[in-house]
Design a protein around this motif. Structure first.
Motif, PDB file in Angstrom:
ATOM      1  N   VAL A  78       7.606  57.694  70.175  1.00  0.00           N
ATOM      2  CA  VAL A  78       6.346  58.556  69.996  1.00  0.00           C
ATOM      3  C   VAL A  78       5.105  58.080  70.711  1.00  0.00           C
ATOM      4  O   VAL A  78       4.433  59.079  71.128  1.00  0.00           O
ATOM      5  CB  VAL A  78       6.119  58.178  68.512  1.00  0.00           C
ATOM      6  N   ASP A  79       4.706  56.834  70.832  1.00  0.00           N
ATOM      7  CA  ASP A  79       3.410  56.438  71.505  1.00  0.00           C
ATOM      8  C   ASP A  79       3.531  56.676  72.902  1.00  0.00           C
ATOM      9  O   ASP A  79       2.425  57.014  73.432  1.00  0.00           O
ATOM     10  CB  ASP A  79       3.076  55.011  71.123  1.00  0.00           C
ATOM     11  N   ALA A  82       2.593  60.336  73.591  1.00  0.00           N
ATOM     12  CA  ALA A  82       1.020  60.399  73.431  1.00  0.00           C
ATOM     13  C   ALA A  82       0.327  59.989  74.548  1.00  0.00           C
ATOM     14  O   ALA A  82      -0.497  60.698  75.372  1.00  0.00           O
ATOM     15  CB  ALA A  82       0.530  59.722  72.261  1.00  0.00           C
ATOM     16  N   ARG A  83       1.049  59.060  75.310  1.00  0.00           N
ATOM     17  CA  ARG A  83       0.278  58.521  76.496  1.00  0.00           C
ATOM     18  C   ARG A  83       0.976  59.384  77.593  1.00  0.00           C
ATOM     19  O   ARG A  83      -0.055  59.294  78.709  1.00  0.00           O
ATOM     20  CB  ARG A  83       0.731  57.213  76.727  1.00  0.00           C
ATOM     21  N   MET A  90      -1.959  67.355  62.921  1.00  0.00           N
ATOM     22  CA  MET A  90      -0.775  67.682  61.899  1.00  0.00           C
ATOM     23  C   MET A  90      -1.201  68.643  60.830  1.00  0.00           C
ATOM     24  O   MET A  90      -2.323  68.776  60.500  1.00  0.00           O
ATOM     25  CB  MET A  90      -0.540  66.193  61.361  1.00  0.00           C
ATOM     26  N   VAL A  94      -1.796  62.074  57.398  1.00  0.00           N
ATOM     27  CA  VAL A  94      -1.694  60.978  56.395  1.00  0.00           C
ATOM     28  C   VAL A  94      -3.017  60.239  56.324  1.00  0.00           C
ATOM     29  O   VAL A  94      -3.577  59.888  57.269  1.00  0.00           O
ATOM     30  CB  VAL A  94      -0.305  60.381  56.553  1.00  0.00           C
ATOM     31  N   ALA A 111      -5.401  52.729  73.662  1.00  0.00           N
ATOM     32  CA  ALA A 111      -4.146  52.543  74.128  1.00  0.00           C
ATOM     33  C   ALA A 111      -3.749  53.782  75.132  1.00  0.00           C
ATOM     34  O   ALA A 111      -2.905  53.374  75.936  1.00  0.00           O
ATOM     35  CB  ALA A 111      -3.534  52.803  72.935  1.00  0.00           C
ATOM     36  N   LEU A 112      -4.526  54.770  75.132  1.00  0.00           N
ATOM     37  CA  LEU A 112      -4.046  55.894  75.863  1.00  0.00           C
ATOM     38  C   LEU A 112      -4.700  55.827  77.388  1.00  0.00           C
ATOM     39  O   LEU A 112      -4.007  56.099  78.336  1.00  0.00           O
ATOM     40  CB  LEU A 112      -5.037  57.152  75.355  1.00  0.00           C
TER      41      LEU A 112
ATOM     42  N   GLU B 346       5.357  57.372  57.968  1.00  0.00           N
ATOM     43  CA  GLU B 346       4.436  58.460  58.250  1.00  0.00           C
ATOM     44  C   GLU B 346       3.252  57.908  58.700  1.00  0.00           C
ATOM     45  O   GLU B 346       2.580  58.326  59.575  1.00  0.00           O
ATOM     46  CB  GLU B 346       4.170  59.469  56.831  1.00  0.00           C
ATOM     47  N   GLN B 347       2.829  56.634  58.374  1.00  0.00           N
ATOM     48  CA  GLN B 347       1.769  56.052  58.584  1.00  0.00           C
ATOM     49  C   GLN B 347       1.668  55.524  59.936  1.00  0.00           C
ATOM     50  O   GLN B 347       0.925  55.858  61.035  1.00  0.00           O
ATOM     51  CB  GLN B 347       0.920  54.916  57.817  1.00  0.00           C
ATOM     52  N   PHE B 349       3.947  56.735  62.090  1.00  0.00           N
ATOM     53  CA  PHE B 349       4.116  57.901  63.157  1.00  0.00           C
ATOM     54  C   PHE B 349       2.716  58.257  63.537  1.00  0.00           C
ATOM     55  O   PHE B 349       2.423  58.983  64.614  1.00  0.00           O
ATOM     56  CB  PHE B 349       4.916  58.971  62.524  1.00  0.00           C
ATOM     57  N   TYR B 350       1.929  58.498  62.480  1.00  0.00           N
ATOM     58  CA  TYR B 350       0.290  59.215  62.708  1.00  0.00           C
ATOM     59  C   TYR B 350      -0.337  58.346  63.745  1.00  0.00           C
ATOM     60  O   TYR B 350      -0.789  58.781  64.719  1.00  0.00           O
ATOM     61  CB  TYR B 350      -0.222  59.173  61.562  1.00  0.00           C
ATOM     62  N   LEU B 351      -0.076  56.900  63.530  1.00  0.00           N
ATOM     63  CA  LEU B 351      -0.730  55.859  64.722  1.00  0.00           C
ATOM     64  C   LEU B 351      -0.122  56.120  66.013  1.00  0.00           C
ATOM     65  O   LEU B 351      -0.799  56.233  66.945  1.00  0.00           O
ATOM     66  CB  LEU B 351      -0.949  54.769  64.254  1.00  0.00           C
ATOM     67  N   GLN B 352       1.081  56.005  66.053  1.00  0.00           N
ATOM     68  CA  GLN B 352       1.947  56.168  67.219  1.00  0.00           C
ATOM     69  C   GLN B 352       1.430  57.316  68.003  1.00  0.00           C
ATOM     70  O   GLN B 352       1.612  57.276  69.127  1.00  0.00           O
ATOM     71  CB  GLN B 352       3.409  55.606  67.180  1.00  0.00           C
ATOM     72  N   ALA B 353       1.505  58.437  67.245  1.00  0.00           N
ATOM     73  CA  ALA B 353       1.409  59.897  67.958  1.00  0.00           C
ATOM     74  C   ALA B 353      -0.297  59.965  68.538  1.00  0.00           C
ATOM     75  O   ALA B 353      -0.232  60.971  69.132  1.00  0.00           O
ATOM     76  CB  ALA B 353       1.437  60.843  66.870  1.00  0.00           C
ATOM     77  N   ARG B 354      -0.910  59.083  68.301  1.00  0.00           N
ATOM     78  CA  ARG B 354      -2.259  58.792  69.159  1.00  0.00           C
ATOM     79  C   ARG B 354      -2.156  57.815  70.025  1.00  0.00           C
ATOM     80  O   ARG B 354      -2.926  57.406  70.772  1.00  0.00           O
ATOM     81  CB  ARG B 354      -3.200  58.105  68.005  1.00  0.00           C
ATOM     82  N   GLY B 355      -0.992  57.343  70.511  1.00  0.00           N
ATOM     83  CA  GLY B 355      -0.577  56.582  71.543  1.00  0.00           C
ATOM     84  C   GLY B 355      -0.632  55.239  71.387  1.00  0.00           C
ATOM     85  O   GLY B 355      -0.494  54.489  72.202  1.00  0.00           O
ATOM     86  N   ILE B 356      -0.829  54.735  70.206  1.00  0.00           N
ATOM     87  CA  ILE B 356      -0.810  53.266  69.652  1.00  0.00           C
ATOM     88  C   ILE B 356       0.582  52.865  69.698  1.00  0.00           C
ATOM     89  O   ILE B 356       1.464  53.332  68.885  1.00  0.00           O
ATOM     90  CB  ILE B 356      -1.806  53.181  68.452  1.00  0.00           C
ATOM     91  N   THR B 357       0.708  51.854  70.276  1.00  0.00           N
ATOM     92  CA  THR B 357       2.222  51.190  70.169  1.00  0.00           C
ATOM     93  C   THR B 357       2.540  50.874  68.782  1.00  0.00           C
ATOM     94  O   THR B 357       1.747  50.382  67.696  1.00  0.00           O
ATOM     95  CB  THR B 357       2.152  49.762  71.068  1.00  0.00           C
ATOM     96  N   GLU B 358       3.873  50.662  68.658  1.00  0.00           N
ATOM     97  CA  GLU B 358       4.421  50.352  67.329  1.00  0.00           C
ATOM     98  C   GLU B 358       3.951  49.016  66.749  1.00  0.00           C
ATOM     99  O   GLU B 358       3.564  48.767  65.596  1.00  0.00           O
ATOM    100  CB  GLU B 358       6.031  50.361  67.303  1.00  0.00           C
ATOM    101  N   GLU B 360       1.104  47.206  67.571  1.00  0.00           N
ATOM    102  CA  GLU B 360      -0.428  47.570  67.097  1.00  0.00           C
ATOM    103  C   GLU B 360      -0.508  48.358  65.884  1.00  0.00           C
ATOM    104  O   GLU B 360      -1.339  48.147  65.204  1.00  0.00           O
ATOM    105  CB  GLU B 360      -1.007  48.272  68.488  1.00  0.00           C
ATOM    106  N   LEU B 364      -2.418  47.137  62.659  1.00  0.00           N
ATOM    107  CA  LEU B 364      -3.201  48.193  61.951  1.00  0.00           C
ATOM    108  C   LEU B 364      -3.226  48.276  60.322  1.00  0.00           C
ATOM    109  O   LEU B 364      -4.093  48.324  59.538  1.00  0.00           O
ATOM    110  CB  LEU B 364      -3.598  49.439  62.672  1.00  0.00           C
TER     111      LEU B 364
END
Ligand SMILES: Nc1ncnc2c1ncn2[C@@H]1O[C@H](COP(=O)(O)OP(=O)(O)OP(=O)(O)O)[C@@H](O)[C@H]1O
Ligand SMILES: [Mg+2]
Lengths: 254, 406
Positions: A78-79, A82-83, A90, A94, A111-112, B346-347, B349-358, B360, B364
């Motif tokens: 997933v990350d 994004a990168r 969404m 959440v 991160a990006l 879901e939390q 996923f939300y963070l990872q969908a912003r590029g943050i590694t699992e 990290e 958080l």
């Protein structure tokens, strides 16, 4: 020229009744700078398409591909997606207790980019984007989405879009639950992001109103897990008048 | 709020947020609690078998020496940050001993029978020159031999202070801590357990809160083999406030337990109990029992208690048992909630969908989860240190294999 390409995508989810097919062969190609509106009845699979592209673990890809400039996205985490430049605003953002918006935004940006943004210009940029989206600066100190109203959550999604500068953005019903003024403010945010970075947009919506502010290059009608028809902006107006009746076979009526 | 955690049935954990009496914990009405036998004499308590409700979730065999063995009750080395003249050794016969409560179980009574001198901390009334006092009592060298200690903290009328009890190093310790808040006192007591990995520690805290006084009591347990801290707080005076917070992070093989008793005695008292814990690694084990009793005279009571646990890996177990008993019809409100679960996907996923590694993203979420309690500390230096300590705990988990695939 960047391009996001979805080819013959089949996706299922596991349910208590067994495996349920949701996407049944989606084809879609979005070029940099283009806006594609996706409209379709409830339950037709629009969010499933959005989440699958973003990599949500709930959705199982049976076959097909999603590529970004020819590179397969479906094998990325997933990350990593994004990168690589994908962004999903969404439908139901959440809440993340104890994580401040300001910290979250900076962590995501870091991160990006692979490095922390220079502090002063970053803070200035965050402030400016928030003020353009009419978000009180107190939101920066609040926990991510915690206690945000529906409309505030959507603004927060678009704030991220502006600050994180992806190449392709999927907006899943960002216009739902917004009042008239907020709709305009949010649409302006999307247009600003597009003007600044040449963003490609997949805009999932139920309403033509937002299309007055964000002008689509293409409109796709999404029915029963696939795209049933494609056209220009005029197709949206037709849908508004006629509804989805003529696309619905007996099988797809829930 | 429960959305933050996915309730799970695994490992004996369960979500619980009702006020029902039919929950499957075999709980006894806590009214029995107020009638529970109390004594300062070890021999007055029957032998502990490990099936008593008070002990059944504790590794009794491991702490047997503290329950039954001889304890060294001599004074120990401590260090004070702040005004050391407020801290002194007092005799067993001093009137302050027993002023907040007395032992309710055998290990506490063993400590009570054994201590030679008690450490007394007395906070005088606030003055213009000293509107708020801050004291940190550090003990780091209690050694491996079984020990008993006794502490009495007295917050004089209209005093205002924060007292931090900081424990590190080795210890095999049974202790009693008494906390007395006179009228209008405002006292924060923070008990931080960062023991050596083999430490055994059983503690009872007894607090009595006077008219319009406010106690904030925070238990932080971060390391030690067995750490059991049981605060028992009585809101006696009219308008007394009790905020009871706790934060714990149990690693592999660690057992952290807290049995909280909040007793609304006087009218118009307000109580808040909020304990949060994280567990990671094989055999990480936590127990939280929260008894709230609203007595017959406690009209106008406003009370809420909750406990939340976040299981970071497989092989952990968290027990969470809230109890609420109300003996007057005339209250403002009372409720409780408890939830134990894994990471909310879901939390992540939300963070990872912003590029943050699992990794990290997990960091958080855990820091965010626990920071609600850290933020209650109100001492920036200690808050920063606790955040750093939590980071260290987490770094340990990042080094270990994950219990679950992403
Ligand atoms: N976990 C699940 N279990 C059962 N069915 C599911 C699950 N996840 C999705 N579905 C079903 O998949 C279908 C597509 O859902 P999706 O959310 O993609 O629709 P949508 O087009 O976004 O609808 P809406 O316009 O209401 O947002 C729906 O029928 C939904 O009920
Ligand atoms: Mg949807």
């Amino acid at each position: 020229m960047s391009v996001l390409e979805v080819k013959d995508l089949h996706v299922s989810v596991e349910t208590e009744q067994g495996t349920k097919q949701i996407l049944k062969g989606v084809d879609l190609s979005i070029q940099e700078g283009q806006i594609h509106a996706i409209m379709g009845p409830n339950g037709s699979g629009k969010s499933t398409l959005a989440y699958t592209i973003a990599g949500h673990p709930k959705y199982h890809v049976e076959s097909g591909s999603v590529t970004l400039d020819g590179v397969e996205v479906l094998t990325m985490s997933v990350d990593e997606r994004a990168r690589a430049g994908l962004f999903l605003a969404m439908q139901y953002p959440v809440e993340i207790p104890g994580v401040r918006v300001a910290d979250f935004l900076r962590t995501a940006k870091t991160a990006l980019d692979g490095e922390a943004p220079a502090l002063r210009p970053w803070i200035k940029e965050v402030r400016e984007s928030m003020s353009a989206l009419r978000m009180d600066k107190a939101f920066a100190e609040r926990n991510v989405n915690e206690g945000f109203s529906g409309g505030e959550k959507k603004r927060h999604e678009i704030l991220q879009l502006e600050l994180l500068k992806p190449r392709f953005a999927i907006l899943d019903e960002t216009d739902s639950g917004l009042d008239v003024d907020a709709l305009k403010i949010v649409a302006e945010g999307v247009n600003r992001a597009k003007a600044a970075t040449g963003l490609g947009v997949m805009l999932i919506t139920h309403y033509t109103r937002i299309l007055r502010y964000i002008k689509p290059d293409f409109v796709h009608v999404f029915v029963d897990g696939r795209i049933a028809e494609e056209g220009g902006p005029e197709l949206a107006d037709r849908l508004e008048d006629e509804g989805y009746d003529r696309f619905l076979s007996d099988a797809s009526v829930a | 709020m429960t959305a933050a955690i996915t309730p799970t049935e695994q490992h004996g954990a369960r979500a619980h947020s009702d006020g029902g009496w039919d929950a499957p914990s075999g709980r006894a009405p806590i009214q029995a609690r107020s009638e529970r036998f109390a004594s300062v004499a070890h021999d007055d308590f029957p032998a502990v078998t490990g099936i008593e409700s008070e002990w059944k979730l504790t590794p009794v065999a491991t702490v047997r020496a503290l329950i039954d063995g001889p304890l060294d009750g001599s004074p120990y080395e401590y260090a004070v940050d702040g005004d050391a003249s407020l801290v002194e050794w007092i005799d067993r016969t001093d009137a302050r001993i027993g002023s907040a409560g007395i032992a309710e179980e055998r290990a506490a009574a063993n400590a009570w029978s054994s201590f030679e001198k008690a450490l007394a901390i007395t906070i005088p009334a606030a003055t213009e020159a000293e509107p708020h006092r801050e004291l940190t009592i550090r003990r780091s060298d209690l050694g491996d031999a079984p020990r008993a200690t006794h502490t009495v903290i007295t917050a004089k009328a209209n005093s205002n202070a924060t007292v931090i009890l900081q424990s590190t190093g080795s210890a095999t310790l049974s202790e009693n801590v008494e906390i007395v808040l006179e009228e209008g006192a405002n006292l924060t007591v923070i008990s931080v357990q960062e023991w050596a990995s083999d430490a055994l520690h059983l503690a009872s805290h007894f607090a009595t809160v006077g008219r319009d006084a406010r106690l904030k009591h925070i238990v932080v347990s971060l390391s030690g083999a067995v750490v059991r801290v049981n605060p028992s707080v009585h809101l006696v005076g009219e308008g007394a406030d009790g905020d009871l917070y706790g934060l714990y992070f149990a690693d592999a093989g660690e057992h952290f337990e807290q049995r909280v008793y909040l007793h609304h005695v006087g009218p118009n008292t307000k109580g808040r109990v909020n304990y949060k814990g994280a567990l990671q690694g094989d055999g990480a084990r936590t127990v939280w029992v929260g008894d709230v009793l609203i007595g017959p005279d406690a009209v106008g009571t406003d009370s809420y208690e909750q406990n939340r646990n976040l299981m970071l890996t497989d092989g952990t177990r968290a027990d969470s048992i809230p109890n609420l008993e109300i003996e007057t019809g005339d209250i403002l409100g009372a409720g409780h909630a408890s939830a134990t679960g894994r990471f909310d996907d879901e939390q992540l996923f939300y963070l990872q969908a912003r590029g943050i590694t699992e990794t990290e993203a997990r960091r958080l979420v855990v820091i965010g989860f626990l920071s609600e309690i850290v933020q209650k500390v109100g001492n920036p230096a200690l808050e920063a240190r606790l955040h750093a300590a939590i980071e260290t705990e987490l770094a340990r988990s990042a080094a270990e294999p994950k219990g679950e695939p992403a």
